[in-house]
Write an enzyme that holds these catalytic residues in place. Structure first.
Site, PDB file in Angstrom:
ATOM      1  N   ASN A  65       0.863  -1.179   0.000  1.00 30.48           N
ATOM      2  CA  ASN A  65       0.000   0.000   0.000  1.00 30.48           C
ATOM      3  C   ASN A  65       0.901   1.231   0.000  1.00 30.48           C
ATOM      4  OD1 ASN A  65      -1.820   2.027   0.474  1.00 30.48           O
ATOM      5  ND2 ASN A  65      -2.379   1.350   2.552  1.00 30.48           N
ATOM      6  N   TRP A  66       0.997   1.870  -1.165  1.00 26.14           N
ATOM      7  CA  TRP A  66       1.937   2.987  -1.300  1.00 26.14           C
ATOM      8  C   TRP A  66       1.380   4.281  -0.715  1.00 26.14           C
ATOM      9  CZ3 TRP A  66       3.880   2.219  -7.084  1.00 26.14           C
ATOM     10  CH2 TRP A  66       4.515   0.976  -7.177  1.00 26.14           C
ATOM     11  N   LYS A  67       0.097   4.290  -0.371  1.00 22.19           N
ATOM     12  CA  LYS A  67      -0.542   5.476   0.219  1.00 22.19           C
ATOM     13  C   LYS A  67      -0.298   6.718  -0.657  1.00 22.19           C
ATOM     14  CE  LYS A  67      -0.226   3.228   4.665  1.00 22.19           C
ATOM     15  NZ  LYS A  67      -0.180   3.352   6.125  1.00 22.19           N
ATOM     16  N   HIS A  73      -9.720   1.146   4.650  1.00 18.94           N
ATOM     17  CA  HIS A  73      -8.440   1.283   5.355  1.00 18.94           C
ATOM     18  C   HIS A  73      -8.647   2.211   6.554  1.00 18.94           C
ATOM     19  CE1 HIS A  73      -4.366   2.472   6.306  1.00 18.94           C
ATOM     20  NE2 HIS A  73      -3.959   1.385   5.663  1.00 18.94           N
ATOM     21  N   GLU A 132      -7.026   4.565   7.703  1.00 22.34           N
ATOM     22  CA  GLU A 132      -6.800   5.999   7.431  1.00 22.34           C
ATOM     23  C   GLU A 132      -8.023   6.621   6.775  1.00 22.34           C
ATOM     24  OE1 GLU A 132      -3.040   5.508   5.428  1.00 22.34           O
ATOM     25  OE2 GLU A 132      -2.116   4.989   7.338  1.00 22.34           O
ATOM     26  N   GLU A 162      -5.701  -5.125  10.250  1.00 21.54           N
ATOM     27  CA  GLU A 162      -4.673  -4.117  10.503  1.00 21.54           C
ATOM     28  C   GLU A 162      -4.999  -3.394  11.800  1.00 21.54           C
ATOM     29  OE1 GLU A 162      -2.518  -2.813   6.678  1.00 21.54           O
ATOM     30  OE2 GLU A 162      -4.339  -1.641   6.826  1.00 21.54           O
ATOM     31  N   SER A 222       3.055  -2.203  10.374  1.00 18.49           N
ATOM     32  CA  SER A 222       4.498  -2.227  10.623  1.00 18.49           C
ATOM     33  C   SER A 222       5.170  -3.545  10.229  1.00 18.49           C
ATOM     34  CB  SER A 222       4.789  -1.885  12.086  1.00 18.49           C
ATOM     35  OG  SER A 222       4.385  -0.555  12.359  1.00 18.49           O
ATOM     36  N   GLY A 242       2.761  -1.229   4.309  1.00 14.44           N
ATOM     37  CA  GLY A 242       2.752   0.193   3.970  1.00 14.44           C
ATOM     38  C   GLY A 242       4.163   0.695   3.738  1.00 14.44           C
ATOM     39  N   GLY A 243       4.729   1.337   4.763  1.00 19.14           N
ATOM     40  CA  GLY A 243       6.040   1.973   4.645  1.00 19.14           C
ATOM     41  C   GLY A 243       7.111   1.110   3.993  1.00 19.14           C
TER      42      GLY A 243
HETATM   43  P1  PGA Z   1       2.592   0.265   7.684  1.00 20.27           P
HETATM   44  O1  PGA Z   1       1.143   0.473   6.988  1.00 20.27           O
HETATM   45  O2  PGA Z   1       3.158  -1.017   7.112  1.00 20.27           O
HETATM   46  O3  PGA Z   1       3.376   1.479   7.273  1.00 20.27           O
HETATM   47  O4  PGA Z   1       2.365   0.161   9.144  1.00 20.27           O
HETATM   48  C1  PGA Z   1       0.300  -0.609   6.723  1.00 20.27           C
HETATM   49  C2  PGA Z   1      -0.985  -0.138   6.098  1.00 20.27           C
HETATM   50  O5  PGA Z   1      -1.463   0.947   6.479  1.00 20.27           O
HETATM   51  O6  PGA Z   1      -1.557  -0.793   5.223  1.00 20.27           O
END
Ligand code: PGA
Length: 255
Positions: A9-11, A97, A99, A169, A215, A236-237
């Site tokens: 997930n590149w956000k 998600h 967010e 998540e 994470s 994500g990151g």
């Molecule tokens: P993260 O994000 O790996 O940076 O914690 C995961 C996600 O939000 O899908």
């Protein structure tokens, strides 16, 4: 039996050029893990570019949108629909998600409409669920996740449920560097599987992949994937670096 899915997930990151480079950078790892599905979720602006790269790459490399609106077209300024995602080469879409829920006031009801719109258009809907730290401390993790599953999947036709992927998540683990332990992840994944058995039957429950996210990195991916009900990872990151994400794609390699 269930596909192992490694999703990135590149956000809100990546110009067109960065997106293309990142997608090309994970192709070799996808090629080396033919029994795994690798799904990239770039921002909307880079979807078509990344889909073009994926088309030239291995058959197990897919592209998805990070969100969608439930109407197909019309006066909805700023929104993107399931048919438009299909049109630019998507096979998948994230729904709900944390967010989106937290920063953009997305409701449980909205996630249900989005899942239904996605699967009706032929997309695989990756429904994200998970509790906040307060909810975990209050002992309501499973109740929260079950409420989100009920709302997210409640209006999805039974014959479409094979197009569902669940991503657990925990909100407190997203972007914080604090991963759920393998035991914590497995416990909630098993609860999700039980909910699926009760509401969708053994066959669908046995087939729906349940991903863990929060994470994830190249050091913890292998042990998370070894848990019996962890069928993949939503990263994500750590998905923004091609070498790191490539190591995650290949982590553990049980399937
Ligand atoms: P993260 O994000 O790996 O940076 O914690 C995961 C996600 O939000 O899908």
């Amino acid at each position: 039996m269930r596909a192992t899915i490694i999703a990135g997930n590149w956000k809100l990151n990546c110009t067109l050029e960065e997106a293309e480079r990142l997608a090309r950078g994970v192709m070799d790892a996808a090629l080396d893990a033919p029994y795994r599905q690798v799904v990239l979720f770039p921002p909307f602006t880079a979807l078509e570019r990344v889909a073009k790269v994926a088309r030239l790459g291995p058959a197990n490399l897919f592209v998805g949108g990070q969100d969608l609106f439930w109407e197909d077209h019309g006066p909805y300024t700023g929104e993107v629909s399931a048919p438009l995602l299909v049109d630019c080469g998507c096979r998948h879409v994230l729904v709900g998600h944390s967010e989106r829920r937290r920063l953009f006031a997305e409701t449980d009801e909205a996630t249900g409409r989005k899942v239904t719109a996605a699967v009706e258009a032929g997309l695989v809907a990756v429904l994200c669920v998970g509790e906040t730290l307060e909810e975990r401390k209050a002992g309501s993790t499973v109740a929260v996740v079950e409420r989100q599953l009920e709302a997210g999947l409640g209006t999805c036709k039974p014959e479409r449920r094979a197009q569902i992927v669940i991503a657990y998540e925990p909100v407190w683990a997203i972007g914080t560097g604090e991963t759920a332990t393998v035991e914590q992840a497995q416990e909630v994944h098993a609860a999700i599987r039980s909910w699926m058995v009760a509401h969708c039957g053994d066959e669908v429950a046995g087939r729906v992949p349940i991903l863990y996210g929060g994470s994830v990195n190249d050091a913890n991916a292998g042990e998370l994937l070894a848990a019996p009900d962890v069928d993949g990872l939503l990263v994500g990151g750590a998905s923004l670096d091609a070498a790191t994400f490539s190591r995650i794609i290949l982590a553990g390699r049980l399937g």
